[in-house]
Design an enzyme around this catalytic site. Sequence first.
Site, mmCIF file in Angstrom:
data_model
loop_
_atom_site.group_PDB
_atom_site.id
_atom_site.type_symbol
_atom_site.label_atom_id
_atom_site.label_comp_id
_atom_site.label_asym_id
_atom_site.label_seq_id
_atom_site.Cartn_x
_atom_site.Cartn_y
_atom_site.Cartn_z
ATOM 1 N N ILE A 109 0.524 -1.061 0.080
ATOM 2 C CA ILE A 109 0.127 0.048 0.143
ATOM 3 C C ILE A 109 0.896 1.403 -0.248
ATOM 4 O O ILE A 109 1.716 1.270 0.361
ATOM 5 C CB ILE A 109 -0.667 0.253 1.199
ATOM 6 C CG1 ILE A 109 -1.812 -0.942 1.604
ATOM 7 C CG2 ILE A 109 -1.831 1.076 1.114
ATOM 8 C CD1 ILE A 109 -2.190 -1.741 2.881
ATOM 9 N N CYS A 110 0.466 2.097 -0.820
ATOM 10 C CA CYS A 110 1.102 3.764 -1.120
ATOM 11 C C CYS A 110 2.437 3.182 -0.464
ATOM 12 O O CYS A 110 3.180 2.667 -1.840
ATOM 13 C CB CYS A 110 0.771 4.086 0.752
ATOM 14 S SG CYS A 110 1.406 6.022 0.749
ATOM 15 N N THR A 111 3.294 4.104 -0.494
ATOM 16 C CA THR A 111 5.338 3.736 -0.465
ATOM 17 C C THR A 111 5.677 2.478 0.171
ATOM 18 O O THR A 111 6.505 2.023 0.120
ATOM 19 C CB THR A 111 5.481 4.924 0.505
ATOM 20 O OG1 THR A 111 5.300 4.893 1.768
ATOM 21 C CG2 THR A 111 5.082 5.820 -0.565
#
Length: 206
Positions: A109-111
């Site tokens: 998720i995300c970074t």
Amino acid sequence: MTRTVGILIFDGIEVLDLGGPFEVLSVATRLAGRDGEAAPFQPVLIGASGDPAVGRGGFRVLPHATPDDHPPLDVLIVPGGVMDVPLVDPRVRDWVRAQAARVEVLASICTGAFLLAEAGLLDGRRVTTHWEDQADLAATFPALMVVPDVAWVDTGAVVTSGGISAGIDMTLHLVERLHSRALAERTARQMEFRWTGQGLQDGVTA
């Protein structure tokens, strides 16, 4: 079949990157239980040590297990946030790489995608991350293909999502993929989440 879903926690974690997927898995399991089903998912929070992880805004969360004592995993989710701590920890990176060879699905998720990329797990794949970090991910790791404007990208063994709330969308997709569309839709409704389902799967926009 109960799938054990590991969620990595670390200092700097984005709170919703953790809480969103955990809630999806928890709600889906509760709803399945109402129908008399065995629990489809068992989320396990895994930290580098047994100490609390301190996330964004001072949010503190205790792990259920560490890389040394967790149960066998079927799915591993790597959230995002400030990645300074996990990116420089070779033990975490090596553990993620080892789990990638064992689990049915590896997700970020995300970074969190930066940790998977650093471990060499995204080369040659279509991936996504938070819109603010897409250019950096593409420049730092040119062997992968960053896809903009989608909530998630599913390439089979690896699923990546955009930032923060996109992790909820991605986890609902995993509920659909690993259980059923019906349970994913019921989970979204129970959470009062407007599920977009706007992802990319095997090169085709869903």
